[in-house]
Write an enzyme that holds these catalytic residues in place. Structure first.
Site, PDB file in Angstrom:
ATOM      1  N   ASP B 211       0.873  -1.175   0.000  1.00 33.00           N
ATOM      2  CA  ASP B 211       0.000   0.000   0.000  1.00 33.00           C
ATOM      3  C   ASP B 211       0.911   1.226   0.000  1.00 33.00           C
ATOM      4  O   ASP B 211       1.456   1.610   1.034  1.00 33.00           O
ATOM      5  CB  ASP B 211      -0.909  -0.025   1.230  1.00 33.00           C
ATOM      6  CG  ASP B 211      -1.759   1.237   1.340  1.00 33.00           C
ATOM      7  OD1 ASP B 211      -1.651   2.125   0.464  1.00 33.00           O
ATOM      8  OD2 ASP B 211      -2.528   1.344   2.320  1.00 33.00           O
ATOM      9  N   GLN B 214       0.635   6.377   1.081  1.00 31.75           N
ATOM     10  CA  GLN B 214       1.293   7.423   1.869  1.00 31.75           C
ATOM     11  C   GLN B 214       2.761   7.587   1.505  1.00 31.75           C
ATOM     12  O   GLN B 214       3.410   8.514   1.971  1.00 31.75           O
ATOM     13  CB  GLN B 214       1.180   7.105   3.366  1.00 31.75           C
ATOM     14  CG  GLN B 214      -0.202   7.337   3.942  1.00 31.75           C
ATOM     15  CD  GLN B 214      -0.620   8.797   3.958  1.00 31.75           C
ATOM     16  OE1 GLN B 214       0.219   9.698   3.954  1.00 31.75           O
ATOM     17  NE2 GLN B 214      -1.916   9.045   3.968  1.00 31.75           N
ATOM     18  N   LYS B 237      -3.070  11.996  -3.358  1.00 32.47           N
ATOM     19  CA  LYS B 237      -2.064  12.215  -2.311  1.00 32.47           C
ATOM     20  C   LYS B 237      -0.709  12.559  -2.917  1.00 32.47           C
ATOM     21  O   LYS B 237       0.285  12.698  -2.203  1.00 32.47           O
ATOM     22  CB  LYS B 237      -1.948  10.980  -1.414  1.00 32.47           C
ATOM     23  CG  LYS B 237      -3.207  10.714  -0.573  1.00 32.47           C
ATOM     24  CD  LYS B 237      -2.956   9.614   0.441  1.00 32.47           C
ATOM     25  CE  LYS B 237      -4.222   8.949   0.947  1.00 32.47           C
ATOM     26  NZ  LYS B 237      -5.059   9.774   1.803  1.00 32.47           N
ATOM     27  N   CYS B 378      -8.739   6.711  10.037  1.00 37.87           N
ATOM     28  CA  CYS B 378      -9.058   5.455   9.324  1.00 37.87           C
ATOM     29  C   CYS B 378      -8.082   4.356   9.699  1.00 37.87           C
ATOM     30  O   CYS B 378      -7.660   3.552   8.861  1.00 37.87           O
ATOM     31  CB  CYS B 378      -9.069   5.654   7.801  1.00 37.87           C
ATOM     32  SG  CYS B 378     -10.268   6.860   7.257  1.00 37.87           S
TER      33      CYS B 378
END
Lengths: 151, 423
Positions: B211, B214, B237, B378
Site C-alpha cells: 500500500d 502514503q 495524495k 481510518c
C-alpha cells in the site's frame, strides 16, 4: 467570530466538570450515543417516571464541545417534564443548525446558549448535538415502552 | 500537453520555486491569515501545472478514449494510454500493461482482494497485514477472509512503533498466502521492513501487496527493486486530481486473475452466453474511465520530475520534518506517537495535547487557518493498539516551510489555555 467565542470560559468549565459525570443508582433508562467519525462517546443514565425526568447523569469521553454540551443539557433537563425536555431538544437543534438565538431560545436553553457559536462550525455540529440526539432517542424508546399494548 | 513556465526544465527546484507553482498556497482566510496546509496525508494540493493539464484535456481533446475513430477520440486515447506508460516509468513497472487505473488505492486493494483473493484463498490459508494499516488495506482482507475461510493475522509493533524482523519471521509461515503492508503508516509515518517482509513472504510462496498511498509522494516507489507483487496508490495524495488511482500487478498475476468489474471496454469478444477479456490493462478497466484524472496524474508525475523528482522532494521534506519534530517535542504537554527518530518518518507526525481532545485542537488551529487532521485517521485497530481513541496529525508535503511549522506551534500553544488548563 473568534475561537474564544466558541471555547468560552463556561464551555471550558463545563467540559471539565464532574458534577453530572457519574452513574445513577437505579436508572430506568441507559442509552449510549456515539459519533463514529470522531470518537465522541457518551452514555446517558436516566431516572424517570411516565411524566418527569427525575434525575439524569452521564459517563463518557470526547471533545470539549460534546462533553460541555452533555453537562449543560443535564443541568437543563433534570427535574423537567418530558414535554419540556423535548421542547429544549428542539430549541437546541434549531439554535445549532440554523444559528437562531431568540429571546425564547435563551429563556429555554439558558447556559446551553453558550454553544450557539458552534452553528458557525459545521464540522463540530455533530459534537454539540450528540447528547441531545441521545436524549431524544432515549425519550422515544421510553414512549415506546410506556405505550399501552395494542395486542 | 500544455506546459507552463517553470515546469519545462528539470532541475533541483528550491522550495520557493515549488511553492510558486501552487496558486492555492497564496490564498488567505477572510481574517487575512495565511494558509498553513498540514493535512497532506489526507490529500495534497495540486500545482497549477496539473490543474492546467486537466483543463487542457477537456478543452482540446475531450472524447471517450478507445471508442471513437475521429481525430479528437484519437487524441483522447493517446493521452489516456500514454498516462499508463508515464505511471509505469514512474514506478518502474515492467510495462504499461501492469498499470491499471482505478479510482483510488482503496479500489485497487479491493480489486486484489476480490479478484486474486476469491480465486486463490482457501480455508486455513493466512493473510498477514500490519496493525498499522489504514482501513483501506485492512477491511478488504477481513472481508475476503470471511468469504474464503482464510484467517487474518497481524504484525504488531515494538515499543518504538516499528515492525521488527523477528516479528515478521514469527508471523509469516507456510500457511501464509498473501502479505499486505503499508509502505508508510498514515498515522506514524514509519515504514515497516519491506525488504525483509518480501524475502520472508516469497520464501513461503506468499505474495506481497504494497500500500503505497502514503509513500508515493515522499519516497521512490520502484516496484521491481522492492520486488512486490502488487502495489496500490491514489493520485490525490501525490499532487493529482481526485478519483484516479493505480493498481500495479505483475503481468502473470494480472493475466491469470479473473476480472474485477466487467462490462464495456474490458472485453475481447462477447457472445450471448460468454465473453473473453481484453489485453492488460483494459481487462481491469471496465466502463468509461476517468481520462481527465489519468491525464492529471501523468502531468503530476511530469511536474514532480521537472522539480527534481521524488527523492529531491523527500530531501526537502526531511528538513521540514526534522524542524517540525524538534519543535513539537520541545513543547510541554505533548505526546508524539511512533518512532522518536525524525529520520524514520515520512511526511507524518501524530500527537496529542494533554487533556485536550484532538478535535478541539483541530478546531482551535482551524481558527488560525492551520489545517491538520484529527480523529482516528481510518486506522482504528492501530489507535486501539496504541491505547488512544483519537489523535492529531500534521502531515507535510514538499511545499511546507519552517514558517508553517512556527504557525502550527504558535496555534498549538493556545489550546490548553482556551480549555482552562495551565501551560
Amino acid at each position: 467570530m473568534g475561537i474564544e467565542d466558541i471555547y468560552t470560559q463556561i464551555i471550558a468549565e463545563k467540559s471539565r466538570s464532574i458534577a453530572n459525570r457519574h452513574h445513577l443508582d437505579a436508572p430506568t433508562d441507559v442509552v449510549a450515543g456515539k459519533n463514529p467519525t470522531c470518537g465522541d462517546e457518551i452514555t446517558l443514565e436516566i431516572d424517570r417516571d411516565s411524566s418527569t425526568i427525575k434525575d439524569i447523569s452521564f459517563v463518557g469521553s470526547g471533545c470539549a464541545i460534546s462533553q460541555a454540551s452533555t453537562s449543560m443539557m443535564i443541568d437543563l433537563v433534570r427535574g423537567k417534564t418530558i414535554p419540556e425536555a423535548r421542547r429544549a431538544i428542539e430549541e437546541f437543534h434549531a439554535m445549532i443548525t440554523e444559528g437562531e438565538l431568540t429571546d425564547e431560545t435563551m429563556a429555554t436553553l439558558q447556559d446551553a446558549c453558550a454553544l450557539s457559536g458552534v452553528s458557525h462550525m459545521p464540522a463540530r455540529v455533530k459534537c454539540a448535538v450528540l447528547p441531545w440526539h441521545t436524549l431524544a432517542h432515549a425519550l422515544d424508546e421510553a414512549e415506546g415502552k410506556n405505550a399501552p399494548s395494542t395486542h | 500537453m500544455s506546459t507552463t513556465s517553470g515546469s519545462a526544465a528539470s532541475h533541483l527546484a528550491t522550495r520557493e520555486e515549488i511553492i510558486a507553482e501552487f496558486g492555492i498556497l497564496s490564498q488567505r482566510s477572510d481574517e487575512g491569515k495565511r494558509l498553513v496546509y498540514l493535512d497532506n496525508g489526507a490529500t495534497t494540493q495540486r500545482p497549477d501545472y496539473v490543474i492546467e493539464a486537466v483543463s487542457d484535456f477537456y478543452r482540446t481533446m475531450n472524447a471517450n478514449p478507445h471508442r471513437g475513430i475521429y481525430t479528437l477520440a484519437e487524441k483522447a486515447t493517446e493521452a489516456y494510454d500514454s498516462a499508463h506508460g508515464t505511471v509505469a516509468r514512474f514506478i518502474n513497472a515492467g510495462d504499461a500493461g501492469e498499470v491499471v487505473f482505478t479510482r483510488n488505492a482503496s479500489e485497487s486493494l479491493n480489486l486484489i482482494a476480490y479478484s486474486w483473493g476469491a480465486a486463490n484463498l482457501r480455508p486455513g490459508d493466512r493473510i498477514v497485514i500490519t496493525i498499522a494499516e489504514h482501513h483501506s488495506n485492512l477491511v478488504p482482507w477481513q472481508q475476503v477472509a470471511a468469504r474464503t475461510g482464510a484467517t487474518l493475522s497481524y504484525l504488531y509493533l515494538d515499543a518504538h512503533g516499528d515492525v521488527t524482523d523477528e516479528e515478521v519471521d514469527r508471523v509469516i509461515d507456510e500457511h501464509t498466502k498473501l502479505v499486505a503492508v503499508t509502505h508508510v503508516s498514515n498515522v506514524l509515518g514509519t515504514t515497516p521492513p519491506i525488504a525483509h517482509i518480501v524475502e520472508a513472504a516469497h520464501g513461503k510462496g506468499a505474495l506481497v501487496v504494497l500500500d503505497a498511498a502514503q509513500s508515493v509522494p515522499h519516497l521512490k516507489v520502484d516496484v521491481r527493486a522492492l520486488d512486490v507483487d502488487f502495489a496500490a496508490f491514489s493520485g490525490h495524495k501525490m499532487y493529482s486530481p481526485f478519483g484516479i488511482g493505480v493498481l500495479y500487478g505483475r503481468r502473470e498475476l494480472l493475466e491469470s486473475m479473473p476480472p474485477f468489474l466487467t462490462g464495456g471496454d474490458m472485453i475481447e469478444e462477447v457472445t450471448e452466453q460468454g465473453a473473453t477479456w481484453a489485453e492488460l490493462p483494459s481487462k481491469y478497466e471496465a466502463g468509461t474511465q476517468n481520462a481527465g484524472g489519468a491525464v492529471g496524474l501523468a502531468a503530476a508525475i511530469e511536474w514532480i520530475g521537472s522539480m527534481g523528482g521524488v527523492e529531491h522532494f523527500g530531501d526537502l521534506e526531511r528538513e521540514t520534518m526534522d524542524y517540525l519534530y524538534h519543535a513539537l517535542s520541545q513543547m510541554p504537554h505533548i505526546t508524539i506517537y511512533g518512532d522518536a527518530d525524525a529520520a524514520h518518518r515520512h511526511g507524518v507526525v501524530s500527537f496529542n495535547v494533554d487533556d485536550v481532545h484532538s478535535h478541539d485542537i483541530a478546531s482551535i488551529l482551524a481558527a488560525d487557518n492551520v489545517c491538520i487532521r484529527a480523529g482516528h485517521h481510518c486506522a482504528q485497530p492501530l489507535l486501539h493498539y496504541l491505547g488512544i481513541s483519537a489523535c492529531a496529525r500534521a502531515s507535510i508535503a514538499v511545499y511546507n516551510t519552517h514558517e508553517d511549522v512556527d504557525d502550527l506551534i504558535e496555534s498549538l500553544s493556545k489550546t490548553r489555555g482556551l480549555l482552562g488548563y495551565g501551560n
